[in-house]
Design an enzyme around this catalytic site. Structure first.
Site, PDB file in Angstrom:
ATOM      1  N   MET A 198       0.966  -1.179  -0.055  1.00 21.28           N
ATOM      2  CA  MET A 198       0.151  -0.126   0.103  1.00 21.28           C
ATOM      3  C   MET A 198       0.648   1.116  -0.025  1.00 21.28           C
ATOM      4  O   MET A 198       0.797   1.779  -0.176  1.00 21.28           O
ATOM      5  CB  MET A 198      -1.004  -0.157   1.154  1.00 21.28           C
ATOM      6  CG  MET A 198      -1.832   0.992   1.316  1.00 21.28           C
ATOM      7  SD  MET A 198      -2.970   1.419   2.723  1.00 21.28           S
ATOM      8  CE  MET A 198      -4.137  -0.562   2.802  1.00 21.28           C
TER       9      MET A 198
ATOM     10  N   LEU B 185      -5.726   7.098  -2.678  1.00 19.06           N
ATOM     11  CA  LEU B 185      -6.023   5.742  -1.523  1.00 19.06           C
ATOM     12  C   LEU B 185      -7.864   5.955  -1.468  1.00 19.06           C
ATOM     13  O   LEU B 185      -8.631   5.145  -1.976  1.00 19.06           O
ATOM     14  CB  LEU B 185      -5.455   5.699   0.004  1.00 19.06           C
ATOM     15  CG  LEU B 185      -6.376   4.706   0.890  1.00 19.06           C
ATOM     16  CD1 LEU B 185      -5.205   5.270   1.793  1.00 19.06           C
ATOM     17  CD2 LEU B 185      -7.963   5.546   1.908  1.00 19.06           C
TER      18      LEU B 185
ATOM     19  N   LEU C  41      -9.995  -0.504  -2.565  1.00 18.20           N
ATOM     20  CA  LEU C  41     -10.309  -1.121  -1.169  1.00 18.20           C
ATOM     21  C   LEU C  41     -11.047   0.114  -0.366  1.00 18.20           C
ATOM     22  O   LEU C  41     -11.543  -0.733   0.888  1.00 18.20           O
ATOM     23  CB  LEU C  41      -8.905  -0.081  -0.834  1.00 18.20           C
ATOM     24  CG  LEU C  41      -8.172   0.218   0.199  1.00 18.20           C
ATOM     25  CD1 LEU C  41      -8.095  -1.084   1.092  1.00 18.20           C
ATOM     26  CD2 LEU C  41      -7.184   0.889   0.524  1.00 18.20           C
TER      27      LEU C  41
ATOM     28  N   ARG D 103       1.459   1.446  -3.965  1.00 17.98           N
ATOM     29  CA  ARG D 103      -0.129   1.271  -4.343  1.00 17.98           C
ATOM     30  C   ARG D 103      -0.726   3.171  -4.338  1.00 17.98           C
ATOM     31  O   ARG D 103      -0.991   3.651  -5.274  1.00 17.98           O
ATOM     32  CB  ARG D 103      -1.428   0.629  -3.910  1.00 17.98           C
ATOM     33  CG  ARG D 103      -3.030   0.644  -4.687  1.00 17.98           C
ATOM     34  CD  ARG D 103      -2.712   0.545  -5.896  1.00 17.98           C
ATOM     35  NE  ARG D 103      -3.816   0.307  -6.310  1.00 17.98           N
ATOM     36  CZ  ARG D 103      -4.459   1.463  -7.181  1.00 17.98           C
ATOM     37  NH1 ARG D 103      -3.572   2.817  -6.796  1.00 17.98           N
ATOM     38  NH2 ARG D 103      -6.294   1.930  -7.461  1.00 17.98           N
ATOM     39  N   TYR D 104      -0.427   3.791  -3.806  1.00 20.71           N
ATOM     40  CA  TYR D 104      -0.796   4.851  -3.321  1.00 20.71           C
ATOM     41  C   TYR D 104      -0.112   5.691  -2.915  1.00 20.71           C
ATOM     42  O   TYR D 104      -0.009   7.286  -2.060  1.00 20.71           O
ATOM     43  CB  TYR D 104      -1.564   4.818  -1.736  1.00 20.71           C
ATOM     44  CG  TYR D 104      -3.085   4.605  -1.696  1.00 20.71           C
ATOM     45  CD1 TYR D 104      -3.773   3.644  -2.923  1.00 20.71           C
ATOM     46  CD2 TYR D 104      -2.740   2.927  -1.577  1.00 20.71           C
ATOM     47  CE1 TYR D 104      -4.884   3.067  -3.278  1.00 20.71           C
ATOM     48  CE2 TYR D 104      -4.112   1.749  -1.335  1.00 20.71           C
ATOM     49  CZ  TYR D 104      -4.389   1.486  -2.364  1.00 20.71           C
ATOM     50  OH  TYR D 104      -5.713   0.613  -2.566  1.00 20.71           O
TER      51      TYR D 104
ATOM     52  N   HIS E 136      -5.960  -4.906   9.382  1.00 19.50           N
ATOM     53  CA  HIS E 136      -6.938  -4.045   8.951  1.00 19.50           C
ATOM     54  C   HIS E 136      -7.214  -4.572   7.932  1.00 19.50           C
ATOM     55  O   HIS E 136      -7.960  -6.077   7.798  1.00 19.50           O
ATOM     56  CB  HIS E 136      -5.733  -3.548   7.360  1.00 19.50           C
ATOM     57  CG  HIS E 136      -6.088  -2.308   7.369  1.00 19.50           C
ATOM     58  ND1 HIS E 136      -8.164  -1.860   6.669  1.00 19.50           N
ATOM     59  CD2 HIS E 136      -5.546  -1.056   7.162  1.00 19.50           C
ATOM     60  CE1 HIS E 136      -8.253  -1.087   6.447  1.00 19.50           C
ATOM     61  NE2 HIS E 136      -7.191  -0.281   6.616  1.00 19.50           N
TER      62      HIS E 136
ATOM     63  N   ASP F 295       6.504  -1.464  10.398  1.00 18.08           N
ATOM     64  CA  ASP F 295       5.540  -0.404  10.801  1.00 18.08           C
ATOM     65  C   ASP F 295       5.583   0.321   9.678  1.00 18.08           C
ATOM     66  O   ASP F 295       5.892   0.934   8.708  1.00 18.08           O
ATOM     67  CB  ASP F 295       6.782   0.363  12.044  1.00 18.08           C
ATOM     68  CG  ASP F 295       6.649  -0.444  13.016  1.00 18.08           C
ATOM     69  OD1 ASP F 295       5.698  -1.046  13.713  1.00 18.08           O
ATOM     70  OD2 ASP F 295       8.215  -0.363  13.813  1.00 18.08           O
TER      71      ASP F 295
ATOM     72  N   GLU G 108      -0.574   2.589  10.625  1.00 18.84           N
ATOM     73  CA  GLU G 108      -1.477   1.674  11.778  1.00 18.84           C
ATOM     74  C   GLU G 108      -0.622   1.112  12.910  1.00 18.84           C
ATOM     75  O   GLU G 108      -1.666   0.927  13.916  1.00 18.84           O
ATOM     76  CB  GLU G 108      -2.013   0.236  11.132  1.00 18.84           C
ATOM     77  CG  GLU G 108      -3.284   1.329  10.374  1.00 18.84           C
ATOM     78  CD  GLU G 108      -2.128   1.825   8.085  1.00 18.84           C
ATOM     79  OE1 GLU G 108      -1.521   1.631   7.770  1.00 18.84           O
ATOM     80  OE2 GLU G 108      -3.374   1.791   7.715  1.00 18.84           O
TER      81      GLU G 108
ATOM     82  N   GLU H  87      -2.045   3.857  15.039  1.00 21.02           N
ATOM     83  CA  GLU H  87      -3.095   3.864  15.693  1.00 21.02           C
ATOM     84  C   GLU H  87      -2.768   3.273  17.017  1.00 21.02           C
ATOM     85  O   GLU H  87      -4.126   3.178  17.938  1.00 21.02           O
ATOM     86  CB  GLU H  87      -3.849   3.029  14.471  1.00 21.02           C
ATOM     87  CG  GLU H  87      -5.227   2.676  14.492  1.00 21.02           C
ATOM     88  CD  GLU H  87      -5.965   1.771  12.996  1.00 21.02           C
ATOM     89  OE1 GLU H  87      -6.985   1.315  13.008  1.00 21.02           O
ATOM     90  OE2 GLU H  87      -5.290   2.281  12.337  1.00 21.02           O
TER      91      GLU H  87
ATOM     92  N   CYS I 229     -13.534 -14.172  -6.480  1.00 20.82           N
ATOM     93  CA  CYS I 229     -14.494 -14.243  -5.089  1.00 20.82           C
ATOM     94  C   CYS I 229     -16.038 -14.755  -5.928  1.00 20.82           C
ATOM     95  O   CYS I 229     -16.037 -13.936  -7.034  1.00 20.82           O
ATOM     96  CB  CYS I 229     -14.512 -13.000  -5.063  1.00 20.82           C
ATOM     97  SG  CYS I 229     -12.996 -12.095  -3.754  1.00 20.82           S
TER      98      CYS I 229
ATOM     99  N   CYS J 182     -10.555  -6.693 -12.835  1.00 25.23           N
ATOM    100  CA  CYS J 182     -10.592  -8.532 -11.759  1.00 25.23           C
ATOM    101  C   CYS J 182     -10.156  -8.938 -12.953  1.00 25.23           C
ATOM    102  O   CYS J 182      -8.975 -10.014 -13.277  1.00 25.23           O
ATOM    103  CB  CYS J 182     -10.814  -8.408 -10.772  1.00 25.23           C
ATOM    104  SG  CYS J 182     -10.527  -9.644 -10.180  1.00 25.23           S
TER     105      CYS J 182
END
Length: 424
Positions: free
Chosen positions: A62, A78, A84, A151-152, A264, A341, A344, A348, A402, A410
């Site tokens: 991420m 994001l 997401l 990704r972000y 998460h 690390d 989060e 968090e 899925c 996808c």
């Protein structure tokens, strides 16, 4: 029941091997590598290219903003990602609005943990150290060149792909690249989203949109490591970090510590679509507890919910507060779905859950993240080596959508990576 037998034995072997390696006496440096009081590093021979090398190994994650100035762009990307955070048909309007509103608050959080996320530093370190091991254990595919694709945040997937091309992969020169997810447990929201982005930029920079051909001659040959939730080295790395934290409690209290494995969360709409993530996180938790001998009470809890819609629970923060109310004062938080690390863990869990929800209670602690753990880095190298030896473009599980998936992107992404089998 079938899961029980393999893990304790495999982890016991790993424990013995890693203990021997990392507790062995350090040999003195040869005299020719010393100058006065200074120590001079030995010369490093160039890695010889193997018959099937070079190989690019791309760590996908991420990511996180390295400075507070990057927070706005990070949040914009994001909240624009429907994989997401699905916000419906108005995502392109709602996403930027939420990002702008949250930017000042999130900037302050990153300032509180040192001015930015350390995830890039740890990802680059892990990738580089893993490739050094691979050069020794898999010389036929050497040299192994580390890359990071976030990704972000920087380095973005687009920039990573351009760097691959600059470094001599693809564009008529061929070469092999492995997309190695750094989410041990697969989710369409994380690994799936990263692979969708990788496939998009492959099509734009090297595929039909760039050349007019579906499979241009000499393009990069891709394969994917898409999940590894119960790898023995991953389990061992988590277990040893937990044991180190348990040792900080008085012996009389140690057996009564509750382990809270925090991951998460996901929106329930994604869970109900059939996403495999909750089951794979639970598999990791169970394997770690097997390695610990099932000696401790534990729960799997969930963090980082965003927005008003229902998310997978119970929430980590609520769990800690409720257990404290019931008289359970000794708990260890374990970030079970993160490999280093970042916000989060450092904010968090450390600042909000332990600092605010638990009011800094001395019995509520967090196990160290994997970060530079040598057991973990050895595990990454073993996963990559096994993948290279398998000759497989991707796992059979990755090609199964899925049950409730309706995403054409996808579908096409999965078809592309599966089709790479013919080129390996």
């Amino acid at each position: 029941m079938a899961l029980r037998a393999p893990f304790p034995q495999a982890c016991w072997r790993l424990t013995a091997r890693y203990t021997a390696r990392y507790t062995a006496p350090v040999s003195p440096l040869p005299s020719q590598w010393r100058r006065g009081n200074a120590t001079v590093a030995p010369p490093k021979p160039d890695t010889v290219q193997g018959a099937n090398g070079p190989t690019a190994v791309v760590f996908m994650n991420m990511g996180g903003p390295s400075t507070t100035d990057e927070v706005g762009d990070f949040l914009s990307r994001l909240f624009a990602d429907a994989d997401l955070i699905p916000l419906g048909r108005l995502q392109s309007y709602i996403g930027p609005y939420i990002a702008r509103r949250r930017t000042p608050k999130i900037q302050k959080q990153y300032a509180d943990i040192g001015g930015g996320s350390p995830i890039r530093k740890w990802s680059e370190h892990q990738a580089a150290e893993m490739c050094k091991i691979l050069d020794k254990t898999s010389p036929e595919t050497a040299p192994h060149k580390p890359y990071v694709a976030f990704r972000y945040a920087n380095p973005l997937t687009e920039d990573m792909y351009k760097k691959l091309l600059e470094d001599g992969f693809g564009q008529g020169k061929g070469g092999r690249a492995i997309a190695f997810t750094q989410y041990p447990q697969y989710s369409c929201s994380t690994t799936g989203s990263s692979l969708n982005e990788l496939w998009k930029w492959r099509q734009r920079l090297e595929g039909k949109r760039a050349t007019g051909e579906v499979e241009p001659e000499g393009s990069i040959k891709w394969s994917v490591i898409d999940r590894w939730p119960v790898h023995a080295g991953l389990v061992e790395a988590f277990a040893t970090n937990i044991e180190k934290t348990l040792e900080t409690y008085p012996p009389a209290k140690r057996d009564k510590v509750v382990l809270l494995f925090s991951a998460h969360s996901l929106p329930m709409s994604v869970v109900n679509r059939g996403d495999p993530y909750p089951a794979e996180v639970a598999a990791t938790v169970y394997a770690v507890n097997q390695r610990l001998g099932m000696k401790y009470q534990y729960r799997l809890v969930w963090q980082s919910q965003v927005g008003p819609q229902p998310w997978l629970g119970a929430q980590t923060s609520d769990t800690v507060k409720n257990l404290l109310k019931k008289g359970q004062e000794d708990m260890i938080l374990i970030p079970i779905a993160f490999t280093s690390d970042h916000i989060e863990t450092l904010y968090e869990l450390d600042e909000e859950v332990i600092g605010e929800d638990a009011k800094g209670h001395s019995g509520v602690k967090r196990a160290e993240s994997l970060n530079g753990n040598p057991i973990f880095i050895e595990a990454l190298a073993d996963i990559a080596k096994t993948h290279l030896e398998s000759g497989q473009a991707c796992s059979r599980q990755m090609t199964l959508r899925c049950p409730g998936c309706v995403s054409e992107r996808c579908l096409e992404q999965k078809k592309f990576f599966a089709s790479q089998q013919q080129h390996l």
